[in-house]
Each structure stands twice: as structure tokens, then as C-alpha cells.
Design a protein around this motif. Structure first.
Motif: not given
Lengths: 973, 81
Positions: A716, A720-722, B17, B19, B26, B41, B54, B56, B58, B62-64
């Protein structure tokens, strides 16, 4: 006998309701409205406890939550302050830390040795590089020095945790708190008023004024009538957390046992928690009968208790005069030792009117009386010895800044008030009354009202609210104090911290030995520890330390205030989350079938898994071997419903999976499954599993049981993010679908019997083939996968159909000798085959460590590819996967054993460890998987496995992890 | 502490959660050198104060989503989708 007597009239007690309780086994009496403290004082008991270290006689210091001395075991609950404990019929209270009784305590011998028990005594005597004796002496020391003893039996009480929400939380129900609650309540907001005492009113309860009592009653009846206001008594606001969240513990009503916890999220908080009076530090200030002046006044007005005939008041501020005047009006002969040169004229005039003698510039030099105060020796300008029943002392007031400091906001010292005040508030929080250093009653009411208005404004309420009526009393007089903190050392019986037996001399010793910061002072002397957390002692001690160091009190600072404000019942934190409610339990859709057919379950994470079945044996050792044999020679059926199952759909589903897995998925044909491994961004293995292609745009992913949630969240996150451009949707089917593994050489025959209309021949369902069939009106997914190394299938279907399907397979394949097999056999079979699982995938190993390096695609990009080739991850001596065979028949191999080369000294972390062990039915010996430095480069070497807990060492040989059927002939049969 | 889920509204932090730092860029899939991935990283700030991160939901939708939070005071400085 000195002490207190009960007046025939007055007080907040109901003389019509006599209550019988027991104290140390003997019958005692009190009235409704009495606390354990007031009832004991009324019955003539002044000595009720022995001190922590020296077993000195102690009585009640206070009438409230700050009580350091008068702690009791009530029922099963130790360390209950008698000042907070309401008596009820049948209450059984026991004294603590004294044997056989506080009156005659054999441990009092410790007091004679007190010169050697000073600050740092335990450290100096029992600890240190050459003193190993602490471990030996500690139990004896703990027995002699201690508070109450916790019950060893389980708490049978059902406690509860609840969640509350409000617009305005008011902490404290004194004049400021009531005014704030009235203002917010009148505006129609949701208000919670939390009061620690069992009655609302705070300082108003001890004021002994009809006008104030009238105002209090009016305020409470108005609040009680408002539906939007909740009034909580016996409610300690224990901690303040981020986002205006507080934890409130409610003590049970008298006679009830369940303490409850309420977590309240408030949009605004009004702090009106008041202030606590400080003791003065002088020789023998801990004798029973020496009390806080405010406590003496509280016992008078709440419980109709007065000193039998004579009282001495010693003070450095104006507030204690109220006690002196009220006692004199109640007929007690009162003398005042005034540490300052002269109090203001109005106090002198009133004292003269009441016949009270005042000795200015005079304090207490010593207290006479052993188990109980008899005389007070005044010193300073006047040296007089006075007979008395009670000595009331006041060192000034400390606002209760605990809660306002929990968010990390340090309190600030105010020189003119000689007190720490809140250092500020987070957004939406306000303060009022004595907490803010406003000690006048009318001013507190006005401030409470203003704080209520500020909360309304913060919440955007435009409502016009009727002003709060002022109580009908004359104007406040200013609070005046001249700080007298007492001097550190040399007095050995001048107590700073009553509960921990810390004296002025201990503070001086700590300073002399270099423990200068208040945090060090606390740890070296134990000052401010214990159940009262130094509510009466901290400020005096740190002021003394400031004096010794030549710093200001503000520079010295306070120790850190942490929750909880008062000791709390641990059971109330747990609430109903005890026993099997401690955490959620996950059950397979086959759970009830297993339970009804002779299974032993085992907890695996949150899951209850079928471990082994009765048909195979009585012990796991016996059963799993028989279950393994069944699968190797015939056919068995295992529940694999706990596997993570994710439905991946969309036009870009193949591209998405191709990015995730190290091996290719883009070209996986429809109707085929593939084993895949995925990495984290850092190149370390995240999870493995098989994923099947159901159609061009639909895949069915399985993950390990343990990582199901992690992997789902990771997918997810990426989508959703990337990678929002990928047209892919993922949905978890872990709970919606269940599955079973049908394994063994006879599994094809069994499958054919189960689904006679499906083509499950070798060509119809080849190795790694997948097909959806309809059976009994439901979609059933057949996959030719093997975890055991035998010819095997997985059958997945919607969860509510699993039991029916399972029973069907067992029934039709019965002629083949099919039986269920459990988790232990499932895990053992895969060890023989050399499949890695959760025990090997420890989030530290790379593909190469697990012997899976060759799986990774060379050309295509995949997550973790770049960092996988970091130098350290490529090092040749990394711990990597090996197979192990026990070389010593008759001995046992244990999981977790540490691996050493044959020539190594058996010491330290070795060169690796055993991850999984099983008895091999094929090889007739113990085999294992493990991680070993350098891995299979050492194949054929003999090494040692040590299990230090049992002092065992056995010889092993490093072999290939694929113990059986290396060519895969069985899989492809 | 409660966090504003852009879909469900304010919910207790225990439903979420974490993130990590959302300001990190990235590298595109299949692009980026080992050094760039390493920096992405492993190398990032741990600021006291404003932080974009970030989260979520959860145990909910469940949306980030990304959120600005003051790490010192745990104050929500405004979220965005």
C-alpha cells in the motif's frame, strides 16, 4: 494521652451513621464522612505507622493525597493513604512496616543505628567492585525497610478502562475549578470536572465558613442540574499527554473494589489543582502529633476533630493564622511561633482578641515526646517549652505543578511567593487559583471564571454567559511569606522527606560527597521517591541544596515530574485486557474442527495453530514424527489458512509484482504460480511466498504468516506514496479465504477423489499449475505447490466454506489413509526439504545468505537491488544458511544452540546458531538448519553446537540444507 | 495524541502506523546509484521541531498520507493528502 478529640457538633460527618471497621484486627468505629485517618485520630490513635528506614514512630502529617506516613494495607491493596481512604462497614485496615505493631515495633532497633544508615549507606556498605554482598543482603534489607507488601494472589477484581471526550476538562473542584466549570457549563459545552477527593469543593471544605459553604452548594447543585456536565469525584488526574489527553483513575466507592481508568481527550483543559502545604524542617519534626497546619484545619472543619486542649502553630507565612484562629474559636489554647519578625497588624489584632500568644522571630528547636508529641521547645528570640497536643506547622504553599509539567514544561520559581508556578501551557490549556499562586479565595473564583472564558474563546464559543456570583465573604488579604527552608545538617532528626527518612543532614552529606544536582540528590538519598513522590519534601530539599551551592532555587530547578500523580492500581491500567484478553487471538476458519477432533493447539504470534493431532501420539515428539511419515509415505492434510493472502488486481499488476520480487513476474503465464522473494529497500530479505496468476490482470499473492500485515502495508505504501501511476489495487484476503495443504505421494489420488470432475492429472495440473474450479457452487483454487518436498497441492477457498471442504477431502480420501497433520510436522517436513521460513528470515539476511542469490534477475530492476550489493553484504564470512547433521546418535539437538568451529574455545557468540531442528524420518537422525560464518564453504566440516543453558555440547557436520530429493523428482511426479 | 486522517478525521494515534520522513526523495524505480539509495534509506535528519512524515491509517481506511508534526511538542501543524 494527647492528640485529638471529637466535637459534639459541626464537621461534615453524619453522627447518625456509625461505621464499624477493623484496624490491625481490632474493632474500631467512625462516622459516615470519616476517612480512615480521621476515624483513627478520633479514636485516640496518633501513632499509626513506622518509618521506612529507622522505624521511627509516625502519625498523620496531612489530611490529603500528599500523606507520606499514614499508609495502610486495605484489603489486598498496600500503601493506601489513610487520608484518602473512606471508611465503610467491614473495612479491614492493617498497619505496615511494623512488627508486631506500630506501638511496639521490634524493628525500631534500626533507629538506634541511624547514624550509620545515612545517605548512601547501602551503596557504601554493600555495593562496589569489592563488595559482592548486595545480592545476599538485599532480601533482608528489603524486609526491614519497606512499605506495604503486594498481594501475591491474582487480582480477581474486574477493572475497567473507558474513553471519554469533552470540550473542557476542569482539574480540581476548589473555588477556581467550580467557577471555571460553571462558566463552561453555562455555555452548554461538554464539561468534565475531576476531583480527587470524595467531596467536591477543595479548600472550601476546610474553610469552616457558612457563606462559602452556601456558595459551594449553590455551584454544585447548578452543575449537577446541567446535562452537559459530568462531575467526577475520587478521580485522580494521573497524567497529561500529547493532544490534551489525560488519564484519570477513579477510586472505588466505599465498599467497592474496582478502580477504573478513564482516558479523556479534552479539547481544552483548565488546571485548578490547588497547592500543597510544606512542612518545616526542625529537630524531631516527625513525631506523631506534628502536622501540617492546613491538615489540622481540615480535620477540624471536615471531621470535627480538635487538639485535646493545647496547640502550637509554627509558621513562616500568613496562611497558618487561619488554623490558629479557628482552633482558638473551637476552644483550644493556641500559641504561635512566628519565624518572621512580625506578621501584619490585622493578624496580631485578631490573635490578641482570641487570646493567642505570638512569639516572633521564634521557631521550634526540638520536640519532646517519643511515641507521641508532648511538649514543644521553642527557640530563636524566645526559648520556651510548651505542653501541647498538636503542633501545626506551615512552611508555605507549593502549587501542584505536577500535571502541568508532564508535557515537559518546566515550572518556574517565583521569589515573592517562594513557590514554583507552572512554566506555561500547551495550546488549549489554562490555569487558575492556588495552582497559579493565587491564594486568595475571591481572586481564585475570578481567575477560574476567566479561565473558563478563555476556554470558550479558544473553542470559538460566542455564547454570552452569566457571570459567576462571588461568595459573600470579605475581600482577600494578600498572602505573605518569608521563606525559611531549614538548614541542611547537622541535625540528624530534622526530617526533610518523611516517607524515605531523609534528614537535613543527609542533604548536607549528599552535597559534601558531590551529589549536587537535584536529580543526583534524589537518587543518592532516595528523597522524593516512594508512594508520595516527595509532594511535601521536594521543594524544601532543593531549596536547601540551592542554599548549600549558593545558587537560586530557580537555578537549582526541580526533579522531573512524571505520571502518575498518585500511586495507581495496576489492575486498573490493564482493565479487562487480562488473561486471554491480553491480546487478540486469531483463529483459523478450521479452528472449531480441530478442537472437536483431538488437537493440541500452539500459539504462533496471535494465531492459535493446530500443533499436532491425537491420532499421531500423546506428545509432540511422538506425534510429529508419525505425521511426517504419513506425508512422506501416504497423504496428509494440513491447515495453512494463516498464510497471508493478497489479491492484486489491475492492468499494471504484473509490472507491480515484477518490481517487488527479485525474480521475474512480468511473463508469468495465466494458470501458473511462482515462488518469489522480496527485499526491503536496504537489500535485506523481507518475505517469500508463492504468487499465482489468475488472469492477465489478477494475481493471488501468498506471504508468510508472520509477515502478512507488514507486506500488505508495504504494498500500500509503494502504490499510494511512490507509484500512484500504477493502476493496481490490493486487497487482503487473509481472513476472507482459508486454505489446506494436501501432501504426500498419494495426494493426486486424493485430489481426484475430492474433485472427480476436475482434470488434476500431471498434465492437467502440472507442477506450479493453478486452476480455479467451481465446487458446490463456490470457487475453489487448486494450486500444485509443495512446502514438504512431496507431491502436494494447496486448496484455497472462501473462509466459510473451508470446514465443509476439509471434511469432504478427509471423507472421500479416507480409503487412502488420509489424516490431518499439524504445524510441528509441517515445519519439520520443510526443514528436511531445506525451505527457509520465519526462523531463518530474521530481517538481517540477504538473498546470498539464504542461498537464494541465483534467483535474482540480472537485468530487470527490483526493490533492494542497488543496496543488495553493498560491500559488507557481500563479505565472504557472513553467516549464511547451512544444513546440519547430528554426529552423536542418542544425543539431542536443540534450536538456538550456538555454533563453533571444532578448534574454537566455547565462549561468546560463536560463528552462528541453529535456527530450526527436527528429527528426520528419512535420515533417522537429528538434522537442522542454521546460519554459520562462511556458510557452505565449510560443507563437510565437523563443528560443535553448544547449548550453555543446559551445559550441552554436541558434534555436528555441515551439509547441504537440502536433505532429501535434491533433484525434485518427487515434486514433479 | 490524535492524528487527522484525511478521510476519517481525528483518530487516536494507536490506529496509525508511522512511515518515516516524507520529505526524502525516493529515487525512481530502477534508477539511482547505490550511493543515492544509501542516502535515501539511511541518511536523513531527525529534527526537533517541524517534520513532514508518512503515516498510514492502518486500523482504519488504510490510507497513507503525509503530515506535518512538531516532534518536540507533538503538535499537528496541518496535514495534506
Amino acid at each position: 494521652m494527647t492528640g485529638f478529640r471529637r466535637l459534639d457538633t459541626g464537621g461534615r460527618i453524619d453522627r447518625g451513621k456509625t461505621i464499624t471497621f477493623t484496624y490491625d484486627g481490632s474493632r474500631a468505629f467512625g462516622f459516615a464522612g470519616d476517612t480512615l485517618a480521621s476515624a483513627l485520630l478520633a479514636s485516640g490513635r496518633v501513632l499509626v505507622a513506622r518509618s521506612f528506614k529507622y522505624h521511627r514512630p509516625r502519625g498523620f502529617l496531612s489530611a490529603g493525597p500528599e500523606e507520606p506516613n499514614g499508609l495502610f494495607t486495605v484489603g489486598d491493596e498496600p500503601n493506601t493513604p489513610g487520608t484518602l481512604c473512606e471508611i465503610h462497614e467491614g473495612l479491614a485496615a492493617k498497619s505496615q512496616n511494623a512488627w508486631p505493631s506500630p506501638d511496639f515495633d521490634l524493628m525500631a532497633i534500626n533507629g538506634l543505628a541511624s547514624p550509620i544508615f545515612g545517605a548512601g549507606f547501602y551503596y557504601k556498605t554493600f555495593m562496589g567492585p569489592f563488595r559482592k554482598s548486595w545480592m545476599f543482603y538485599e532480601p533482608f534489607i528489603r524486609k526491614a525497610a519497606g512499605l506495604g507488601i503486594a498481594s501475591a494472589s491474582a487480582d480477581k477484581t474486574r477493572h475497567d478502562v473507558s474513553h471519554g471526550f469533552c470540550d473542557v476538562l476542569v482539574v480540581g473542584s476548589g473555588p477556581a475549578g467550580l467557577a471555571a466549570a460553571l462558566t463552561a457549563g453555562r455555555a452548554g459545552l461538554r464539561v468534565v470536572l475531576a476531583e480527587l477527593d470524595f467531596e467536591l469543593g477543595g479548600s472550601l471544605l476546610s474553610a469552616g465558613s457558612e457563606a462559602l459553604e452556601h456558595w459551594r452548594k449553590e455551584a454544585i447543585s447548578e452543575l449537577e442540574a446541567l446535562k452537559n456536565v459530568r462531575l467526577l469525584t475520587r478521580a485522580a488526574v494521573q497524567g497529561l499527554y500529547d493532544g490534551n489527553q489525560v488519564v484519570v483513575q477513579r477510586r472505588p466507592e466505599p465498599g467497592q473494589s474496582a478502580a477504573t481508568l478513564e482516558i479523556i481527550r479534552a479539547r481544552t483543559i483548565i488546571h485548578a489543582g490547588g497547592a500543597t502545604e510544606r512542612p518545616l524542617v526542625f529537630q524531631n519534626n516527625d513525631r506523631p502529633g506534628v502536622m501540617l497546619a492546613s491538615a489540622v484545619r481540615s480535620y477540624l472543619h471536615r471531621h470535627a476533630l480538635v487538639p485535646k486542649s493545647q496547640a502550637v502553630v509554627v509558621t513562616n507565612n500568613d496562611s497558618a493564622y487561619a488554623t490558629a484562629f479557628d482552633l482558638a474559636e473551637a476552644g483550644v489554647a493556641v500559641t504561635i511561633a512566628e519565624l518572621r519578625a512580625a506578621p501584619s497588624g490585622d493578624l496580631l489584632a485578631r490573635a490578641a482578641q482570641l487570646g493567642i500568644a505570638i512569639f516572633p522571630n521564634t521557631g521550634v528547636a526540638d520536640v519532646v515526646g517519643d511515641k507521641q508529641l508532648r511538649q514543644v521547645k521553642l527557640g530563636g528570640r524566645h526559648s520556651v517549652t510548651i505542653d501541647c497536643d498538636v503542633l501545626a506547622m506551615s512552611g508555605g504553599w507549593s502549587p501542584n505543578v505536577h500535571l502541568t509539567s508532564h508535557g515537559g514544561i518546566k515550572p518556574k520559581f517565583d521569589e515573592s511567593l517562594a513557590a514554583f508556578l507552572p512554566g506555561g501551557f500547551a495550546a488549549g490549556q489554562f490555569g487558575a487559583g492556588a495552582l497559579m499562586g493565587t491564594f486568595g479565595l475571591l481572586a481564585s473564583v475570578r481567575e477560574g471564571e476567566a479561565a473558563g472564558q478563555a476556554a470558550l474563546a479558544f473553542l470559538g464559543s460566542k455564547k454570552q454567559v452569566r457571570p459567576v456570583d462571588a461568595p459573600g465573604i470579605r475581600e482577600d488579604r494578600a498572602y505573605a511569606i518569608s521563606p525559611v527552608w531549614g538548614t541542611a545538617g547537622p541535625k540528624t532528626k530534622a526530617f526533610v522527606d518523611f516517607q524515605n527518612d531523609v534528614t537535613a543532614k543527609d542533604v548536607a552529606t549528599a552535597h559534601q560527597e558531590g551529589y549536587l544536582s537535584v536529580e543526583h540528590l534524589k537518587r543518592y538519598t532516595t528523597l522524593g521517591m516512594g508512594t508520595d513522590q516527595g509532594k511535601t519534601s521536594n521543594i524544601n530539599a532543593l531549596a536547601m541544596m540551592a542554599d548549600l551551592r549558593g545558587l537560586s532555587v530557580n537555578e537549582t530547578g526541580t526533579t522531573t515530574f512524571r505520571p502518575p500523580y498518585l500511586p495507581l492500581t495496576v489492575g486498573a491500567i490493564a482493565g479487562r485486557s487480562v488473561g486471554h484478553h491480553f491480546r487478540p487471538t486469531r483463529r483459523s476458519p478450521l479452528h472449531d474442527w480441530h478442537a472437536a477432533h483431538g488437537v493440541t493447539f500452539i500459539e504462533a504470534g496471535l494465531w492459535m495453530r493446530a500443533w499436532y493431532y491425537d491420532w499421531a501420539g500423546r506428545t509432540p515428539e511422538e506425534a510429529y514424527v508419525r505425521e511426517m511419515e504419513l506425508v512422506r509415505k501416504g497423504v496428509g492434510l494440513a491447515d495453512v489458512s494463516t498464510l497471508g493472502k493478497i489479491d492484486v488486481q489491475g492492468p499494471d499488476a504484473a509490472e507491480f509484482l515484477n518490481r517487488l520480487y527479485v525474480n521475474g513476474f512480468a511473463k508469468l503465464p495465466v494458470g501458473k504460480a511462482r515462488y518469489g522473494v522480496m527485499l526491503n529497500d536496504d537489500g535485506v530479505v523481507l518475505d517469500d511466498g508463492t504468487t499465482s496468476r489468475i488472469s492477465d490482470t489478477q494475481f493471488y499473492m501468498t506471504t508468510t504468516t508472520a509477515q502478512a500485515g507488514e507486506v500488505m502495508s508495504w504494498l500500500e505504501y509503494l502504490l499510494q506514496c511512490h507509484w500512484p501511476e500504477l493502476k493496481v489495487h490490493v486487497a487482503s484476503l487473509t481472513d476472507e479465504w482459508g486454505g489446506m495443504a494436501l501432501s504426500g505421494p498419494k495426494s493426486r489420488e486424493a485430489l481426484q477423489l475430492a474433485f472427480p470432475e476436475a482434470d488434476v492429472s500431471h498434465d492437467g495440473l502440472p507442477y506450479m499449475g493453478v486452476k480455479d474450479i467451481t465446487f458446490g457452487g463456490t470457487t475453489v483454487r487448486l494450486m500444485r505447490l509443495s512446502f514438504s518436498g512431496e507431491l502436494a497441492y494447496e486448496i484455497h477457498c472462501p473462509a466459510d466454506f473451508v470446514i465443509a471442504l476439509w471434511e469432504h477431502v478427509l471423507k472421500v480420501a479416507d480409503p487412502l489413509g488420509i489424516k490431518p497433520y499439524g504445524l510441528e510436522a509441517l515445519a519439520s517436513l520443510r526443514i528436511e526439504k531445506g525451505h527457509v521460513a520465519g526462523l531463518e528470515l530474521d530481517h538481517r539476511n540477504t538473498l546470498d545468505d539464504l542461498g537464494l542469490g541465483k534467483m535474482a534477475a540480472r537485468e530487470k530492476p527490483y526493490i533492494g537491488k542497488e543496496l543488495r550489493f553493498r560491500e559488507k553484504l557481500q563479505a565472504p564470512d557472513r553467516w549464511s544458511l547451512v544444513g546440519l547433521e547430528l554426529m552423536e546418535p542418542g544425543k539431542k539437538l536443540r534450536g538456538g544452540s550456538i555454533l563453533f568451529a571444532a578448534a574454537d574455545e566455547i565462549k561468546g557468540h560463536g560463528r552462528g546458531y541453529i535456527t530450526s531442528v527436527t528429527w528426520s524420518t528419512e535420515l533417522n537422525k537429528f538434522i537442522a538448519l542454521g546460519l554459520y560464518q562462511g556458510g557452505l564453504k565449510h560443507e563437510g566440516e565437523e563443528i560443535v553446537a553448544a547449548f550453555p543453558l543446559k551445559n550441552e555440547q554436541v558434534k555436528l557436520k555441515i551439509v547441504s540444507p537440502h536433505f532429501i530429493d535434491r533433484e525434485g523428482a518427487r515434486l514433479h511426479a | 495524541m490524535r492524528l487527522p486522517c484525511p478521510y476519517c478525521g481525528d483518530r487516536d494515534v494507536s490506529e496509525f502506523r508511522y512511515g518515516g520522513d516524507a520529505s526524502r526523495q525516493r529515487p525512481a524505480h530502477g534508477a539511482g546509484s547505490a550511493k543515492e539509495w544509501h542516502d535515501y534509506y539511511f541518511v536523513f535528519d531527525n529534527p526537533k521541531g517541524a517534520h513532514t512524515e508518512h503515516w498510514q491509517h492502518v486500523l482504519g481506511c488504510r490510507q497513507w498520507f503525509t503530515l506535518n508534526r512538531d516532534t518536540a511538542r507533538n503538535e499537528i501543524l496541518g496535514g495534506e493528502e
